[in-house]
Enzyme design. Structure first.
Site, mmCIF file in Angstrom:
data_model
loop_
_atom_site.group_PDB
_atom_site.id
_atom_site.type_symbol
_atom_site.label_atom_id
_atom_site.label_comp_id
_atom_site.label_asym_id
_atom_site.label_seq_id
_atom_site.Cartn_x
_atom_site.Cartn_y
_atom_site.Cartn_z
ATOM 1 N N ALA A 63 -2.327 2.209 -11.510
ATOM 2 C CA ALA A 63 -1.482 1.197 -10.877
ATOM 3 C C ALA A 63 -1.833 1.148 -9.392
ATOM 4 O O ALA A 63 -2.416 2.094 -8.855
ATOM 5 C CB ALA A 63 -0.021 1.588 -11.056
ATOM 6 N N GLY A 102 -2.463 4.083 -15.072
ATOM 7 C CA GLY A 102 -2.374 2.779 -15.729
ATOM 8 C C GLY A 102 -3.716 2.314 -16.272
ATOM 9 O O GLY A 102 -3.773 1.568 -17.251
ATOM 10 N N GLU A 105 -4.024 3.820 -19.513
ATOM 11 C CA GLU A 105 -3.033 3.188 -20.407
ATOM 12 C C GLU A 105 -3.557 1.842 -20.923
ATOM 13 O O GLU A 105 -3.363 1.498 -22.079
ATOM 14 C CB GLU A 105 -1.708 3.015 -19.663
ATOM 15 C CG GLU A 105 -1.027 4.357 -19.413
ATOM 16 C CD GLU A 105 0.309 4.204 -18.720
ATOM 17 O OE1 GLU A 105 0.315 3.700 -17.578
ATOM 18 O OE2 GLU A 105 1.331 4.566 -19.312
ATOM 19 N N GLU A 125 -0.402 10.751 -13.120
ATOM 20 C CA GLU A 125 0.819 10.267 -12.460
ATOM 21 C C GLU A 125 1.711 11.392 -11.950
ATOM 22 O O GLU A 125 2.378 11.260 -10.911
ATOM 23 C CB GLU A 125 1.637 9.385 -13.413
ATOM 24 C CG GLU A 125 1.054 8.019 -13.665
ATOM 25 C CD GLU A 125 0.026 7.976 -14.775
ATOM 26 O OE1 GLU A 125 -0.505 9.047 -15.156
ATOM 27 O OE2 GLU A 125 -0.256 6.875 -15.267
HETATM 28 N N1 CAA Z 1 -3.729 2.412 -5.748
HETATM 29 C C1 CAA Z 1 -4.041 1.938 -4.528
HETATM 30 N N2 CAA Z 1 -5.049 2.431 -3.773
HETATM 31 C C2 CAA Z 1 -5.762 3.430 -4.300
HETATM 32 C C3 CAA Z 1 -5.492 3.965 -5.564
HETATM 33 C C4 CAA Z 1 -4.434 3.409 -6.310
HETATM 34 N N3 CAA Z 1 -4.131 3.848 -7.540
HETATM 35 N N4 CAA Z 1 -6.374 4.948 -5.818
HETATM 36 C C5 CAA Z 1 -7.172 5.029 -4.739
HETATM 37 N N5 CAA Z 1 -6.802 4.107 -3.830
HETATM 38 C C6 CAA Z 1 -7.451 3.845 -2.542
HETATM 39 C C7 CAA Z 1 -7.347 5.024 -1.620
HETATM 40 O O1 CAA Z 1 -6.144 4.985 -0.884
HETATM 41 C C8 CAA Z 1 -8.565 4.835 -0.745
HETATM 42 O O2 CAA Z 1 -8.251 3.833 0.194
HETATM 43 P P1 CAA Z 1 -8.864 3.931 1.664
HETATM 44 O O3 CAA Z 1 -10.355 3.877 1.482
HETATM 45 O O4 CAA Z 1 -8.276 2.753 2.321
HETATM 46 O O5 CAA Z 1 -8.379 5.242 2.199
HETATM 47 C C9 CAA Z 1 -9.591 4.233 -1.684
HETATM 48 O O6 CAA Z 1 -8.826 3.703 -2.792
HETATM 49 C C10 CAA Z 1 -10.588 5.226 -2.224
HETATM 50 O O7 CAA Z 1 -9.883 6.353 -2.716
HETATM 51 P P2 CAA Z 1 -10.405 7.844 -2.450
HETATM 52 O O8 CAA Z 1 -10.719 8.023 -1.012
HETATM 53 O O9 CAA Z 1 -9.409 8.743 -3.076
HETATM 54 O O10 CAA Z 1 -11.777 7.805 -3.246
HETATM 55 P P3 CAA Z 1 -12.424 8.866 -4.238
HETATM 56 O O11 CAA Z 1 -13.656 8.270 -4.745
HETATM 57 O O12 CAA Z 1 -12.434 10.218 -3.606
HETATM 58 O O13 CAA Z 1 -11.400 8.990 -5.477
HETATM 59 C C11 CAA Z 1 -9.979 8.256 -7.223
HETATM 60 C C12 CAA Z 1 -11.156 7.898 -6.313
HETATM 61 C C13 CAA Z 1 -10.358 9.410 -8.165
HETATM 62 C C14 CAA Z 1 -9.641 7.039 -8.046
HETATM 63 C C15 CAA Z 1 -8.768 8.697 -6.368
HETATM 64 O O14 CAA Z 1 -8.527 7.707 -5.366
HETATM 65 C C16 CAA Z 1 -7.477 8.862 -7.110
HETATM 66 O O15 CAA Z 1 -7.240 9.911 -7.696
HETATM 67 N N6 CAA Z 1 -6.599 7.834 -7.074
HETATM 68 C C17 CAA Z 1 -5.281 7.911 -7.625
HETATM 69 C C18 CAA Z 1 -5.330 7.722 -9.095
HETATM 70 C C19 CAA Z 1 -3.933 7.749 -9.646
HETATM 71 O O16 CAA Z 1 -3.120 8.567 -9.305
HETATM 72 N N7 CAA Z 1 -3.668 6.826 -10.565
HETATM 73 C C20 CAA Z 1 -2.396 6.740 -11.154
HETATM 74 C C21 CAA Z 1 -1.576 5.768 -10.383
HETATM 75 S S1 CAA Z 1 0.080 5.791 -10.934
HETATM 76 C C22 CAA Z 1 0.073 4.825 -12.286
HETATM 77 O O17 CAA Z 1 -0.917 4.349 -12.740
HETATM 78 C C23 CAA Z 1 1.466 4.676 -12.826
HETATM 79 C C24 CAA Z 1 1.584 3.838 -14.009
HETATM 80 O O18 CAA Z 1 1.488 4.270 -15.114
HETATM 81 C C25 CAA Z 1 1.979 2.427 -13.862
#
Ligand code: CAA
Length: 703
Positions: A63, A102, A105, A125
């Site tokens: 998400a 998500g 999912e 999450e």
């Molecule tokens: N939403 C918005 N922005 C996100 C994001 C997300 N889910 N995931 C990453 N970003 C952004 C980061 O803030 C970062 O932005 P900046 O460059 O402006 O700082 C950019 O994307 C790159 O992220 P990283 O620096 O972390 O890059 P990376 O290559 O080291 O890692 C990643 C990539 C593995 C995807 C890591 O960003 C990560 O773990 N992201 C979170 C994933 C997550 O937790 N997903 C679950 C979300 S909750 C959900 O999905 C709930 C639901 O069921 C509805």
């Protein structure tokens, strides 16, 4: 059609491509785009199957976290997932990079999933204080069984494609994601494979339905370390619904649990921490586009506890290291400890059995500083005295190649003074790792007065490469972390003289969520170090000195503020220490009083925050979030409380300033007077997080 999702048709296969950098997060436009493309493809008689793929570095990473806490725009994610699942034509998710939250999912809504071999899939999450809120807690157990599902959802760690294939999470490993997905879709059509809608497939649930303990044992194992956190328990409850609640009703309950977490304080703090960590990697005051120097070969000077731990971190990341000692004996000892640590991790199942040998193969042990000559980065981790450090850096200046980055792992000393003995102060900075360096994720990057911008950026990039969390800080005694810790320790010590006991103080700290209290931490670090330093400075500390005089140096001697029995690291209260404390107070003529837990908590936390305010005002840290990241990753501050500065903002700065003033007077301690920045923000009703709360802007970090 949507700008972030496009639809192409190749010979009867519709390819739906999400193209929303940086990580294809599921913002409203992406959700709408997928839904519209899927509906168009279903309605198009020429389309026989649908492949969902992503452009850029990764499949959907979840998400869009930046939308959390704002009113939801339609369509809901669950609607998108349902559309893919209900499609009468086969849907295939083609995964590369990471399919997270998500994103997974959505993939679970597809009838089939394929992935490239280095893809990773997970539901993380819980790390944001949430649970999968779009059917993940119900579909994952149906895909891989409830035991693995609860492990993945409560633990939050993704699995690799090979493991995912073995467990039935994906159907095939493919070469290119979109082309592989397309080829797989053709196969499905040719073989007339039945569509696998996970919602209708209970086969993987049967064993745990018949014997519930299979599931409860798995839950007990994964929630063991979740003390204080709400999300892991809610997530386990949601996965449990898959065993006894009809699918649609379970989805409803999953949603309720999700919303409760989303609106709770813990998830807010954890989401804040996620962004604070990423913000910390942006170095303030460095020209846009500054490129890091190339680092392929690293030399570490000193094979003691710190040097060895740092070398292990590089080897873990596959980077060759030259480990330099001054004598054969100490080198042999250092390498031996590293090997033993790797082997212990392998024995626990943390790494494969052949990994210790492979990782040690990346470490070349040598004697003599001249061996730094090929290194692009040199990290000095020798004895913590200025004279020794200066001698090492003066010698490094002779041998290190021009342009090599020269870092000191000092935890307190002045980087500018260290740099001054070299002819290249622009190449010198601090890289302060935390013990044990192979485990702790924090690395304070200490910026000297003359450190060049590309040197700073190099150190940040290297730290990230070895899976550390870098935070750039300025030069002062103890930098950010240890300087704030010292403010807390002063109060912890004073509390003993006023009437508290170590176990009481530590219990308050651990109930708050810290992994250990200040006295257990002192015992772990060793009391003799502080004792020696006090002796050198002619300073006395009645209780700590008395402990050391009695040979109680902490865990290493089995006795310190606590006693440790049978080689265990568990601190046991020791009546001898309590007598020693009461006697010391009597000698000093101090009247002890009953001290409540609330006072202990305030006197541990508020002075820490107060020192943080000074650090911010002096520009030693660029942002309050940087300070929070230091505490989250260097000291185990509970993530669900966001960090000391975030916590202070939640409590209210006016309250904190008032309490500090009160304690300054009540305990006759001017160091507790609120810092000017804290006082000002409190008077203005503002927070540390309010814009430009620090004295210096983020563009002018102090040096
Ligand atoms: N939403 C918005 N922005 C996100 C994001 C997300 N889910 N995931 C990453 N970003 C952004 C980061 O803030 C970062 O932005 P900046 O460059 O402006 O700082 C950019 O994307 C790159 O992220 P990283 O620096 O972390 O890059 P990376 O290559 O080291 O890692 C990643 C990539 C593995 C995807 C890591 O960003 C990560 O773990 N992201 C979170 C994933 C997550 O937790 N997903 C679950 C979300 S909750 C959900 O999905 C709930 C639901 O069921 C509805």
């Amino acid at each position: 059609m949507s700008e972030v999702v496009r639809l192409e048709r190749h010979d009867g296969i519709a390819i739906v491509t999400v193209d929303s950098p940086p990580v294809n997060a599921l913002g409203a436009a992406v959700r709408r785009g997928i839904l519209e493309c899927a509906q168009t493809a279903v309605a198009d008689p020429a389309v026989k199957a649908i492949v969902l793929a992503c452009a850029g570095r990764t499949f959907i990473a979840g998400a869009d976290i930046t939308e959390f806490g704002k009113p939801t725009q339609p369509p809901a994610l669950a609607e998108v997932v349902a559309a893919l699942e209900n499609s009468p034509k086969p849907t295939v998710a083609a995964i590369h990079g990471t399919a997270l939250g998500g994103g997974l999912e959505v993939a679970l809504g597809c009838h089939f999933r394929v992935a490239v071999k280095d893809a990773r899939l997970g539901l993380p999450e819980v790390k944001l204080g949430l649970l999968p809120g779009a059917g993940g807690t119900q579909r994952l157990p149906r895909a891989v069984g409830p035991e693995l599902a609860v492990k993945m959802i409560v633990g939050g760690e993704p699995v690799g494609a090979t493991e995912a294939l073995k467990q039935g999470l994906i159907d095939a490993i493919v070469e290119g994601p979109a082309s592989g997905g397309e080829a797989f879709a053709c196969r499905v059509l040719a073989e007339r494979r039945p569509l696998r809608r996970l919602r209708d497939d209970d086969s993987r649930l049967m064993a745990a339905k018949a014997n519930r303990s299979i599931f409860t044992d798995a839950v007990a194992a994964v929630t063991k370390r979740a003390r204080g956190l709400e999300a892991p328990f809610a997530a386990a409850e949601a996965v449990g619904l898959s065993l006894d609640t009809p699918f649609d009703e379970a989805l409803k309950q999953e949603r309720e649990l999700f919303l409760k977490l989303m609106n709770g304080d813990q998830s807010k703090a954890q989401r804040y921490a996620f962004f604070a960590e990423r913000e910390a990697a942006r170095v303030a005051g460095v020209p846009e586009g500054t490129k890091p120097r190339k680092v392929e070969r690293v030399a570490i000077i000193g094979a003691g506890t710190m040097g060895g731990g740092i070398a292990m971190s590089f080897a873990n990341a596959g980077i060759p290291v030259t480990l330099i000692e001054m004598g054969d004996e100490s080198l042999k000892r250092g390498l031996g400890v590293m090997r033993k640590n790797f082997e212990a991790t392998a024995a626990r199942g943390g790494i494969a059995a052949d990994e210790p040998a492979r990782r040690m193969g990346l470490v070349t042990g040598v004697v003599g500083l001249e061996h730094v000559k090929d290194a692009d980065l040199v990290i000095e981790a020798v004895f913590e005295t200025m004279a020794v450090k200066k001698e090492v850096f003066a010698t490094l200046d002779k041998f290190a190649r021009s342009g090599a980055v020269l870092a000191s792992n000092t935890s307190y000393l002045n980087i500018n003074e260290i740099a001054s003995v070299t002819k290249r102060p622009q190449d010198v900075l601090g890289m302060h790792f935390f013990s044990p360096a192979n485990v702790m994720k924090l690395c304070e990057i200490v910026r000297g007065a003359k450190t060049a911008p590309d040197v700073l950026v190099t150190a940040v990039a290297v730290a990230r490469r070895i899976a550390k969390v870098p935070v750039v800080v300025g030069v002062c005694d103890g930098f950010v972390g240890n300087r704030m810790l010292a403010a807390r320790s002063r109060q912890a010590d004073k509390l003993l003289f006023e009437g508290a006991l170590p176990r009481q103080v530590d219990a308050v700290a651990t109930r708050f969520g810290m992994p250990m209290g200040p006295f257990a931490m002192d015992d772990l670090a060793g009391l003799d170090i502080g004792w020696r330093s006090r002796r050198d400075r002619g300073v006395k500390s009645e209780i700590a000195d008395a402990l050391c005089e009695a040979g109680r140096f902490g865990q290493k001697t089995g006795k310190g503020y606590y006693k440790y029995e049978g080689g265990s690291r568990a601190p046991l209260p020791d009546p001898d220490v309590e007598t020693l404390i009461v006697d010391a107070c009597a000698r000093l003529g101090l009247r002890r009083r009953e001290i409540g837990d609330n006072e202990i908590l305030e006197r541990l936390v508020y002075p820490t925050v107060n020192e943080g305010a000074r650090i911010l005002e002096e520009g030693i840290a660029a942002r309050p979030g940087d300070i929070d990241v230091v505490w989250l990753y260097g000291y185990g501050w509970p993530i669900y409380r966001g960090g000391p500065m975030y916590y202070a903002d939640q409590v209210g700065l006016r309250h904190i300033a008032d309490r500090l003033s009160y304690y300054a007077e009540a305990t006759n301690d001017p160091s507790l007077e609120p810092a000017p920045l804290l006082k000002r923000l409190a008077a203005e009703g503002r927070t540390f997080a309010s814009p430009a709360a620090g004295r210096k802007s983020t563009q002018t970090l102090a040096t």
